[in-house]
Scaffold this motif. Structure first.
Motif, PDB file in Angstrom:
ATOM      1  N   GLU A 118     -22.017 -22.256   4.833  1.00  0.00           N
ATOM      2  CA  GLU A 118     -21.170 -21.468   3.987  1.00  0.00           C
ATOM      3  C   GLU A 118     -20.570 -20.289   4.707  1.00  0.00           C
ATOM      4  N   PHE A 119     -20.911 -19.747   5.803  1.00  0.00           N
ATOM      5  CA  PHE A 119     -20.372 -18.916   6.742  1.00  0.00           C
ATOM      6  C   PHE A 119     -19.172 -19.493   7.157  1.00  0.00           C
ATOM      7  N   MET A 120     -19.109 -20.669   7.873  1.00  0.00           N
ATOM      8  CA  MET A 120     -18.016 -21.318   8.252  1.00  0.00           C
ATOM      9  C   MET A 120     -16.920 -21.529   7.382  1.00  0.00           C
ATOM     10  N   THR A 121     -17.340 -21.700   6.224  1.00  0.00           N
ATOM     11  CA  THR A 121     -16.260 -22.085   5.128  1.00  0.00           C
ATOM     12  C   THR A 121     -15.808 -20.865   4.818  1.00  0.00           C
ATOM     13  N   GLU A 122     -16.238 -19.612   4.854  1.00  0.00           N
ATOM     14  CA  GLU A 122     -15.863 -18.709   4.403  1.00  0.00           C
ATOM     15  C   GLU A 122     -14.818 -18.007   5.360  1.00  0.00           C
ATOM     16  N   ILE A 123     -15.000 -18.421   6.756  1.00  0.00           N
ATOM     17  CA  ILE A 123     -14.086 -17.795   7.798  1.00  0.00           C
ATOM     18  C   ILE A 123     -13.139 -18.836   8.019  1.00  0.00           C
ATOM     19  N   GLY A 124     -13.234 -19.877   7.311  1.00  0.00           N
ATOM     20  CA  GLY A 124     -11.834 -20.802   7.421  1.00  0.00           C
ATOM     21  C   GLY A 124     -12.083 -22.170   7.980  1.00  0.00           C
ATOM     22  N   PHE A 125     -13.223 -22.668   8.214  1.00  0.00           N
ATOM     23  CA  PHE A 125     -13.401 -24.001   8.830  1.00  0.00           C
ATOM     24  C   PHE A 125     -13.980 -24.851   7.941  1.00  0.00           C
ATOM     25  N   ASP A 126     -13.164 -25.838   7.517  1.00  0.00           N
ATOM     26  CA  ASP A 126     -13.388 -27.011   6.595  1.00  0.00           C
ATOM     27  C   ASP A 126     -14.713 -27.613   7.349  1.00  0.00           C
ATOM     28  N   SER A 127     -15.519 -28.257   6.527  1.00  0.00           N
ATOM     29  CA  SER A 127     -16.690 -28.870   7.018  1.00  0.00           C
ATOM     30  C   SER A 127     -16.221 -30.003   7.830  1.00  0.00           C
ATOM     31  N   SER A 128     -15.262 -30.764   8.068  1.00  0.00           N
ATOM     32  CA  SER A 128     -14.985 -31.944   8.873  1.00  0.00           C
ATOM     33  C   SER A 128     -14.531 -31.226  10.043  1.00  0.00           C
ATOM     34  N   SER A 129     -14.525 -30.197  10.328  1.00  0.00           N
ATOM     35  CA  SER A 129     -13.904 -29.831  11.733  1.00  0.00           C
ATOM     36  C   SER A 129     -14.897 -29.368  12.640  1.00  0.00           C
ATOM     37  N   TYR A 130     -16.176 -29.440  12.018  1.00  0.00           N
ATOM     38  CA  TYR A 130     -17.471 -29.191  13.050  1.00  0.00           C
ATOM     39  C   TYR A 130     -18.559 -30.047  12.879  1.00  0.00           C
ATOM     40  N   LYS A 131     -19.565 -30.295  13.484  1.00  0.00           N
ATOM     41  CA  LYS A 131     -21.030 -30.965  13.102  1.00  0.00           C
ATOM     42  C   LYS A 131     -21.959 -30.131  13.840  1.00  0.00           C
ATOM     43  N   VAL A 132     -23.064 -30.107  13.371  1.00  0.00           N
ATOM     44  CA  VAL A 132     -24.461 -29.661  13.886  1.00  0.00           C
ATOM     45  C   VAL A 132     -25.042 -30.692  14.404  1.00  0.00           C
ATOM     46  N   TYR A 133     -25.506 -30.922  15.414  1.00  0.00           N
ATOM     47  CA  TYR A 133     -26.002 -32.108  16.154  1.00  0.00           C
ATOM     48  C   TYR A 133     -27.387 -31.491  16.501  1.00  0.00           C
ATOM     49  N   SER A 134     -28.386 -32.831  16.488  1.00  0.00           N
ATOM     50  CA  SER A 134     -29.632 -32.894  17.083  1.00  0.00           C
ATOM     51  C   SER A 134     -29.908 -34.180  17.578  1.00  0.00           C
ATOM     52  N   GLY A 135     -30.982 -34.307  18.545  1.00  0.00           N
ATOM     53  CA  GLY A 135     -31.292 -35.385  19.152  1.00  0.00           C
ATOM     54  C   GLY A 135     -32.381 -36.162  18.096  1.00  0.00           C
ATOM     55  N   ASN A 136     -33.697 -36.200  18.505  1.00  0.00           N
ATOM     56  CA  ASN A 136     -34.467 -37.067  17.629  1.00  0.00           C
ATOM     57  C   ASN A 136     -35.149 -36.162  16.589  1.00  0.00           C
ATOM     58  N   LYS A 137     -34.636 -34.978  16.305  1.00  0.00           N
ATOM     59  CA  LYS A 137     -35.345 -33.779  15.347  1.00  0.00           C
ATOM     60  C   LYS A 137     -34.192 -33.839  14.243  1.00  0.00           C
ATOM     61  N   ALA A 138     -33.260 -34.592  14.133  1.00  0.00           N
ATOM     62  CA  ALA A 138     -31.954 -34.676  13.078  1.00  0.00           C
ATOM     63  C   ALA A 138     -32.463 -34.585  11.872  1.00  0.00           C
ATOM     64  N   ASP A 139     -33.615 -35.415  11.564  1.00  0.00           N
ATOM     65  CA  ASP A 139     -33.861 -35.507  10.264  1.00  0.00           C
ATOM     66  C   ASP A 139     -34.729 -34.321   9.745  1.00  0.00           C
ATOM     67  N   ILE A 140     -35.600 -33.732  10.625  1.00  0.00           N
ATOM     68  CA  ILE A 140     -36.352 -32.647  10.265  1.00  0.00           C
ATOM     69  C   ILE A 140     -35.427 -31.431  10.014  1.00  0.00           C
ATOM     70  N   TYR A 141     -34.330 -31.296  10.786  1.00  0.00           N
ATOM     71  CA  TYR A 141     -33.390 -30.098  10.561  1.00  0.00           C
ATOM     72  C   TYR A 141     -32.250 -30.208   9.683  1.00  0.00           C
ATOM     73  N   GLY A 142     -32.067 -31.634   9.164  1.00  0.00           N
ATOM     74  CA  GLY A 142     -31.077 -31.949   8.357  1.00  0.00           C
ATOM     75  C   GLY A 142     -29.665 -31.837   8.881  1.00  0.00           C
ATOM     76  N   VAL A 143     -29.615 -32.258  10.149  1.00  0.00           N
ATOM     77  CA  VAL A 143     -28.304 -32.407  10.763  1.00  0.00           C
ATOM     78  C   VAL A 143     -27.863 -33.498  11.249  1.00  0.00           C
ATOM     79  N   THR A 144     -26.821 -33.822  11.863  1.00  0.00           N
ATOM     80  CA  THR A 144     -26.291 -35.224  12.354  1.00  0.00           C
ATOM     81  C   THR A 144     -27.097 -35.740  13.656  1.00  0.00           C
ATOM     82  N   LYS A 145     -27.618 -36.820  13.786  1.00  0.00           N
ATOM     83  CA  LYS A 145     -28.254 -37.295  15.102  1.00  0.00           C
ATOM     84  C   LYS A 145     -27.152 -37.800  15.853  1.00  0.00           C
ATOM     85  N   TYR A 146     -27.329 -37.404  17.111  1.00  0.00           N
ATOM     86  CA  TYR A 146     -26.514 -37.610  18.245  1.00  0.00           C
ATOM     87  C   TYR A 146     -27.031 -38.458  19.182  1.00  0.00           C
ATOM     88  N   VAL A 147     -26.465 -39.596  19.553  1.00  0.00           N
ATOM     89  CA  VAL A 147     -26.805 -40.429  21.037  1.00  0.00           C
ATOM     90  C   VAL A 147     -25.847 -40.394  22.005  1.00  0.00           C
TER      91      VAL A 147
END
Length: 361
Positions: free
Chosen positions: A309-338
């Motif tokens: 919500e903060f990123m949207t407020e300061i002008g970043f479209d959701s397609s312009s960034y990602k929040v990544y994690s490794g094997n905890k992606a499901d726990i944290y609700g983020v994108t899994k990165y390999v």
């Protein structure tokens, strides 16, 4: 002939590099910094950057920088910035730590206070501006910025200066943007503060006095914010000014939401006894998370939601960034990165924390 051309190019590079020492954008030949590598200087006269950092950045490895720029201009080999990283660290890290089967794609410019290409205090706004101006003056757009030890808060002047020298489609990778800790494995740590036992066996909380009062005002009938989270957030926005003035309105709103989430999630049944409860190390068993109805990973998921919500407020479209994690992606609700093993810097870094990856638009 090559040596003559190379020497002329290097002289040109060093001459243009002098502007890295300027205050702001003004050029003053009397304010140039020393451009010779440190090992060639008189050690007794060298500045101890740990104790007495210089007001100016300093070119440490002009020959290596010249080679990088030559490959960048003539062969199109990309350049990356290794933020707070030693000179040979990135190439080794990509092969040995990330297990890439190929050599690094980029030439990495190391920005650090020792054993680096450009000596700088990576948290110093003036140094950041100097280095970015030097890159612009040399016509360099970097492909990747890897914040290897620590990063910069998004929407600050320093971060925006770095963003300005990244080419379109380039990446800013911060593998520790959402820190997690053993006693408080929750990403909202950076906004809320410590939620664990301190040295005196008491719970150490940023905004402590407010927190004590607001827990009671929210959970006790007749309290000022009884069961009204929006009112609590609005009140927090008023007093958080002194603590978070540098964050701007969007940043203060983010911090207020994180704070209110902790207050609201405090276990209501503990309110009447919570002061002796949090002061008793035996009861807590060194785990303050039992004070809350949410688990640390729940707080992390909430925080990342607030952060989006903060990123949207300061002008970043959701397609312009990602929040990544490794094997905890499901726990944290983020994108899994390999890690693709193709010579790139890992988008989750080497610390295993949740990372923020921003793509230059």
């Amino acid at each position: 002939m090559y040596k003559l051309i190379y020497s002329a190019f290097l002289i040109s590079l060093i001459a243009s590099s002098a502007s890295i020492a300027m205050e702001g954008n003004e050029k003053d030949e009397s304010e140039t910094v020393r451009l010779l590598p440190v090992e060639k200087e008189n050690k007794s006269e060298d500045i101890d950057w740990f104790l007495h950092p210089s007001p100016n950045s300093q070119i440490e490895k002009p020959d290596e920088l010249a080679d990088m720029i030559k490959e960048y201009r003539e062969k199109g080999k990309p350049i990356g910035l290794a933020w707070a990283c030693h000179r040979d660290e990135m190439p080794k890290k990509i092969r040995k730590v990330f297990k890439s089967k190929t050599s690094p794609i980029e030439n990495w410019i190391s920005l650090d206070i020792q054993d680096c290409h450009i000596r700088m205090d990576a948290r110093n706004e003036q140094h950041v501006v100097q280095v970015c101006n030097w890159l612009k003056e040399n016509g360099i757009e970097v492909s990747t910025v890897a914040f290897t030890a620590f990063g910069l808060d998004v929407n600050t002047p320093s971060w925006l200066s770095v963003y300005s020298v990244v080419k379109k489609g380039g990446l800013l990778i911060d593998p520790t943007y959402f820190p997690t800790y053993h006693r408080n494995p929750s990403a909202d740590y950076s906004e809320f503060g410590d939620i664990f036992l301190g040295y005196n066996d008491t719970m150490d909380i940023s905004y402590g006095n407010h927190f004590y009062q607001d827990v009671q005002n929210y959970h006790v009938t007749g309290g000022k914010f009884y069961q009204n989270q929006e009112a609590l957030i609005a009140s927090t926005m008023d007093w958080i000014e002194e603590k978070a003035r540098h964050k701007g309105e969007a940043g203060k709103r983010l911090a207020a939401k994180v704070y209110a989430n902790r207050v609201v999630s405090f276990k209501a049944e503990l309110v009447s006894q919570w002061l002796p409860f949090i002061q008793n190390a035996d009861v807590l068993n060194e785990d303050a998370s039992q004070l809350f109805s949410k688990r640390p990973e729940d707080f992390t998921r909430d925080y990342i939601s607030y952060y989006r919500e903060f990123m949207t407020e300061i002008g970043f479209d959701s397609s312009s960034y990602k929040v990544y994690s490794g094997n905890k992606a499901d726990i944290y609700g983020v994108t899994k990165y390999v890690y693709p093993e193709d010579g790139t810097y890992s988008r989750i870094g080497y610390g295993g924390n949740i990372s923020l990856v921003v793509t230059k638009q």
